[in-house]
Motif scaffolding. Structure first.
Motif, short mmCIF file in Angstrom:
data_model
loop_
_atom_site.label_atom_id
_atom_site.label_comp_id
_atom_site.label_asym_id
_atom_site.label_seq_id
_atom_site.Cartn_x
_atom_site.Cartn_y
_atom_site.Cartn_z
N ASP A 118 5.58 -24.02 2.30
CA ASP A 118 6.26 -24.26 0.88
C ASP A 118 6.40 -25.48 0.46
O ASP A 118 5.96 -26.31 -0.76
N ALA A 119 7.29 -26.05 1.35
CA ALA A 119 7.83 -27.51 1.46
C ALA A 119 6.44 -28.61 1.22
O ALA A 119 6.66 -29.40 0.65
N TYR A 120 5.54 -27.99 2.12
CA TYR A 120 4.49 -28.82 2.12
C TYR A 120 3.65 -29.05 0.76
O TYR A 120 3.13 -29.85 0.13
N VAL A 121 3.52 -27.70 0.07
CA VAL A 121 2.81 -27.36 -1.29
C VAL A 121 3.54 -28.26 -2.24
O VAL A 121 3.16 -28.82 -3.13
N GLU A 122 4.75 -28.06 -2.08
CA GLU A 122 5.94 -28.74 -3.06
C GLU A 122 5.80 -30.18 -2.92
O GLU A 122 5.72 -31.02 -4.14
N MET A 123 5.49 -30.70 -2.00
CA MET A 123 5.38 -32.09 -1.69
C MET A 123 3.96 -32.74 -1.93
O MET A 123 3.47 -33.69 -1.41
N GLY A 124 3.15 -31.94 -2.73
CA GLY A 124 1.73 -32.35 -2.96
C GLY A 124 0.71 -31.65 -2.08
O GLY A 124 -0.43 -32.10 -2.05
#
Ligand code: SF4
Length: 515
Positions: A118-124
């Motif tokens: 999720d964090a990866y997706v959130e950061m682009g």
């Protein structure tokens, strides 16, 4: 309270695990609720173990280097609220070492929880992949070609051409192989990506797979990286569970599967054809070319082999376009390179910068000069087979072609610095010894040449080397450069010849002897 402590192996080596444990204990003895998030490292290694504290909003402040005995005083100084303490560093993002960089590949590193998709997706994250699927193979290869990206593993071959060759090769089965055998001395950028931002590499491989029509990928990982092995496998499992790997993606017909394969510790398996042998379960031996692996690689099928940093550069290119990437860098050296600074330097670490920066800036403005404070004598750039360069050549820019003019190489972007206490003749002897140890044995100039070279150098350095021995050594180096089958034998003379040329006195010769 939320804290961030790196779990990167270099941070762990200097005590990050112990610090995390002591912080946890101290918090529980004070009944302070605390969660510690283990991240990748920013690469400011002289400040590790670095402890970052989350303040209000997204603001974080850091303290470092923290030893276990510093933890209690930190609590007493109110560090959880950003309190003052001699180890206070402030906002890491504002640290000049980070601020002066241009982080495209490492943009999330240190801020991201490595296994949080999720964090990866959130950061682009996965933006590049989504664009790729929308744009189609032709345009993806076009964008990568336009970006000017070249292989970051050492050879510097244009990635777009490699991909196009595999794309055009007729076969129903193609492969993407990631070379994660990072074996060069003084290099650690691959490891940092795999430990600190594993989804980035996975996304890069998926884009490559889509571009060339491959549905299967392998990460060939050196066995000396156990944490990367664990993290990559977990990241792959998460991607499978969330439908990114092993199933049709975002309503398209493209699906990709990925596996990690552990090497067995041979340096030569970082050479792409030996790597393929090893991946096929054989002893790693260099294959003659042609055929190119791009046409006939793993199990005889068209195979793209790229190193970790090359593949990790791809998601940014597909997110922002090839032209945007090519705006960084100079001449035919486009984009950024994560340079790894180590050896006798005050501030060793990871520095991602656009090509074109001078070696001097890297050594002094980032590295801070020698740690011992003694004069810098030489740097070695490009791994154990890169040349030793004297201080007088450090104005050279980081550029594939400029470096090759002085017989230098960018290699994997590792720079090791030495102060004036080093003996370059001994270091050069080590290059021959290394080659003798790691030679795959397939061709004579390398297999026999390295051992004879080692003996000759011993005679020169520790015995009574004559003029004739020196001539013989030059002749041997010439044969190894021109007649070896691969770079191991072909480049071993580089450190030897550069040491002789720039530091003849270390061998007991004068400058006139070397002409
Ligand atoms: Fe093997 Fe050395 Fe020849 Fe390369 S140069 S093929 S490592 S023997």
């Amino acid at each position: 309270h939320k804290l961030y402590i790196s779990k990167d192996y270099s941070s762990v080596a200097v005590g990050a695990d112990e610090v995390a444990l002591v912080v946890e204990k101290e918090a529980s003895s004070r009944s302070i609720p605390l969660s510690i998030i283990r991240t990748g490292s920013y690469g400011l290694y002289w400040l590790e173990p670095l402890v970052e504290v989350q303040l209000e909003g997204t603001k974080r402040v850091a303290y470092g280097p923290v030893k276990p005995e510093d933890v209690r005083p930190l609590f007493e100084s109110g560090f959880l609220n950003g309190g003052d303490h001699p180890l206070f560093i402030g906002d890491v993002q504002e640290h000049p070492y980070l601020k002066r960089q241009k982080r495209l590949i490492f943009e999330r590193m240190g801020r991201l929880e490595p296994l949080s998709l999720d964090a990866y997706v959130e950061m682009g994250g996965f933006r590049g992949l989504k664009n790729a699927l929308e744009w189609g193979q032709n345009r993806v290869i076009d964008e990568v070609t336009k970006s000017g990206l070249r292989g970051r593993g050492g050879a510097g071959f244009p990635t777009g051409i490699k991909w196009k060759t595999t794309w055009l090769a007729p076969s129903s089965q193609k492969y993407i192989v990631c070379n994660a055998d990072e074996g060069d001395s003084g290099t650690f950028s691959d490891r940092m990506v795999m430990e600190g931002d594993p989804f980035l590499l996975i996304e890069g491989m998926m884009i490559a797979g889509f571009a060339v029509g491959a549905n299967k990928g392998y990460i060939y990982l050196r066995s000396e990286y156990p944490l990367a092995y664990e993290i990559l496998n977990k990241a792959i499992d998460i991607c499978k569970q969330k439908g990114y790997l092993g199933s049709k993606l975002f309503g398209t017909s493209f699906s990709f599967d990925l596996e990690v394969y552990l090497g067995a510790g041979a340096y030569i398996c970082g050479e792409e054809t030996a790597l393929l042998d090893s991946l096929e379960g054989k002893r790693g031996m260099v294959r003659p070319r042609p055929p190119l692996p791009a046409v006939k690689g793993l199990w005889g099928q068209p195979t793209v082999i790229n190193n970790v940093i090359t593949l990790a550069s791809v998601p940014w290119i597909l997110s922002y376009g090839g032209d945007a990437y090519a705006r960084f860098g100079v001449n035919r050296s486009k984009g950024t390179l994560p340079v790894q600074l180590s050896g006798n330097l005050k501030y060793p670490g990871l520095v991602e910068v656009p090509f074109g920066i001078s070696l001097k800036e890297l050594i002094y403005e980032f590295g801070g000069g020698t740690r011992t404070g003694k004069p810098l004598k030489a740097i070695q750039i490009g791994g154990p087979l890169g040349p030793y360069l004297p201080e007088s050549l450090l104005d050279i820019p980081l550029d594939y072609e400029e470096l090759s003019k002085i017989k230098g190489i960018v290699g994997h972007g590792g720079i090791v610095a030495f102060d004036d206490s080093v003996n370059l003749a001994h270091m050069a002897h080590y290059a021959m010894e290394f080659c003798a140890e790691e030679s795959c044995g397939k061709c004579t100039p390398c297999r026999i040449g390295s051992t004879r070279g080692m003996e000759l150098m011993e005679k020169i350095i520790w015995g009574k080397g004559s003029r004739k021995d020196l001539e013989l050594l030059f002749e041997l180096c010439d044969t190894m450069i021109n007649a070896s089958l691969c770079g191991l034998g072909g480049m071993t003379p580089f450190p030897v010849l550069s040491a002789l040329r720039y530091f003849p006195e270390d061998f007991g010769y004068s400058k006139q002897d070397i002409v």
